[in-house]
Design an enzyme around this catalytic site. Structure first.
Site, short mmCIF file in Angstrom:
data_model
loop_
_atom_site.label_atom_id
_atom_site.label_comp_id
_atom_site.label_asym_id
_atom_site.label_seq_id
_atom_site.Cartn_x
_atom_site.Cartn_y
_atom_site.Cartn_z
N CYS A 25 -7.56 -46.18 -51.30
CA CYS A 25 -6.98 -45.37 -50.50
C CYS A 25 -8.54 -45.00 -50.30
CB CYS A 25 -6.25 -44.42 -51.19
SG CYS A 25 -4.79 -44.88 -51.36
N HIS A 69 0.41 -39.28 -35.20
CA HIS A 69 -0.11 -40.90 -34.59
C HIS A 69 -1.50 -40.10 -34.29
CE1 HIS A 69 3.31 -42.54 -32.99
NE2 HIS A 69 2.89 -43.85 -33.68
N GLU A 108 4.93 -40.47 -49.29
CA GLU A 108 3.77 -41.37 -47.57
C GLU A 108 4.78 -42.97 -47.96
OE1 GLU A 108 -0.28 -40.13 -48.23
OE2 GLU A 108 -0.04 -41.61 -50.19
#
EC number: 4.-.-.-
Length: 118
Positions: A25, A69, A108
């Site tokens: 991550c 985005h 997520e």
């Protein structure tokens, strides 16, 4: 207590810069986020709602215009944008505009959720 929820979706990238460099991550990566806002009221309004779902449209516009985005580290100017952090952010955003907000959950991945509920 009456409770309702509404779900919102967006895709964005982030990077958890405080993690060790070998942590997956710590690398730039993205998610297809799911945000669930929960509202509650002891009594229904004159129309029989906790709140009309349409009144949550400003959250959809906020997400679409500012987060979808995008690279969240840049958007928020922060190096640790976690699902937990996002849950609190969305809670604060919603609570300031929709007093019936009691919790926000952020996913997520299909198997993970973070929730902020004061």
């Amino acid at each position: 207590m009456f409770r309702i929820t509404k779900e919102f979706h967006f895709s964005a990238s982030h990077q958890l810069c405080r993690l060790p460099p070998d942590h997956q991550c710590a690398r730039l990566h993205g998610h297809n986020y799911v945000v669930v806002v929960e509202l509650a009221a002891a009594e229904l309004n004159a129309f029989g709602f906790v709140r009309d779902y349409h009144e949550l449209s400003p959250l959809k516009r906020y997400i679409d215009d500012n987060l979808d985005h995008r690279h969240l580290n840049v958007v928020f100017g922060h190096d640790a944008i976690t699902a937990e952090w996002l849950a609190k952010h969305f809670f604060d955003w919603c609570k300031a505009r929709i007093p019936e907000t009691v919790a926000v959950r952020v996913s997520e991945t299909p198997k993970t959720w973070a929730e902020y509920r004061p």
